[in-house]
Design a protein around this motif. Structure first.
Motif, short mmCIF file in Angstrom:
data_model
loop_
_atom_site.label_atom_id
_atom_site.label_comp_id
_atom_site.label_asym_id
_atom_site.label_seq_id
_atom_site.Cartn_x
_atom_site.Cartn_y
_atom_site.Cartn_z
N SER A 13 -12.91 12.81 -18.56
CA SER A 13 -13.78 13.17 -17.43
C SER A 13 -15.16 12.54 -17.52
O SER A 13 -15.85 12.40 -16.51
N ILE A 14 -15.59 12.12 -18.69
CA ILE A 14 -16.97 11.69 -18.90
C ILE A 14 -17.37 10.49 -18.03
O ILE A 14 -18.45 10.53 -17.41
N PRO A 15 -16.58 9.44 -17.90
CA PRO A 15 -17.01 8.34 -17.03
C PRO A 15 -17.28 8.79 -15.59
O PRO A 15 -18.24 8.35 -14.96
N THR A 16 -16.45 9.68 -15.07
CA THR A 16 -16.67 10.19 -13.72
C THR A 16 -17.94 11.03 -13.67
O THR A 16 -18.72 10.92 -12.72
N LEU A 17 -18.17 11.84 -14.69
CA LEU A 17 -19.38 12.67 -14.73
C LEU A 17 -20.63 11.78 -14.76
O LEU A 17 -21.64 12.10 -14.13
N VAL A 18 -20.56 10.67 -15.47
CA VAL A 18 -21.67 9.71 -15.50
C VAL A 18 -21.85 9.10 -14.12
O VAL A 18 -22.96 9.03 -13.59
N GLY A 25 -23.55 11.23 -11.59
CA GLY A 25 -24.93 11.58 -11.94
C GLY A 25 -25.13 12.91 -12.62
O GLY A 25 -26.26 13.39 -12.71
N LEU A 26 -24.07 13.51 -13.14
CA LEU A 26 -24.22 14.81 -13.79
C LEU A 26 -25.20 14.75 -14.96
O LEU A 26 -26.01 15.67 -15.14
N PHE A 27 -25.16 13.66 -15.72
CA PHE A 27 -26.04 13.57 -16.89
C PHE A 27 -27.45 13.11 -16.53
O PHE A 27 -28.34 13.12 -17.38
N ASP A 28 -27.67 12.73 -15.27
CA ASP A 28 -29.03 12.51 -14.78
C ASP A 28 -29.66 13.87 -14.45
O ASP A 28 -30.84 14.08 -14.69
#
Length: 119
Positions: free
Chosen positions: A59-64, A67-70
């Motif tokens: 899931s991490i590439p999609t979360l990046v 913009g979740l980690f922004d």
């Protein structure tokens, strides 16, 4: 159907599907990924590992991309006491650290991810 689409079906009523959508920048993302990540973080916190870890990593590439980690920086995920969030944050930090250029589109396969390095 992509790996992520199959994973994200776990939060749906039987027979329902979630579409992949194209963002204005041209990147494609699987809808339902944030909701499934939250579900999997809860499973991780209950002690589930293995497939749950793999699904969280996928899931991490999609979360990046979305913009979740922004909005919620990786450091916040790692610093907290929630084990599932810490796992996601640590894996996101690893992926971001090894990533190429700031303007590159985030497209990864499960082969890009190493699930054995964080527990």
């Amino acid at each position: 159907m992509t790996d992520l689409a199959n994973i994200n079906k776990k939060i749906l009523t039987e027979g329902e599907t979630l579409p992949e959508v194209m963002l204005k920048d041209g990147s494609k993302v699987q809808t339902g990924t944030v909701a499934t990540m939250l579900y999997n973080v809860a499973r991780y916190n209950e002690g589930a590992r293995g497939d749950i870890e793999r699904e969280l990593e996928l899931s991490i590439p999609t979360l990046v991309t979305v913009g979740l980690f922004d909005l919620f920086p990786v450091e916040e995920w790692i610093a907290g006491t929630n084990a599932g969030r810490r796992f996601v944050g640590t894996k996101a930090l690893e992926l971001l650290a090894q990533n190429r250029s700031p303007n590159q589109k985030w497209e990864f396969t499960s082969a890009d991810l190493d699930i054995a390095s964080v527990h």
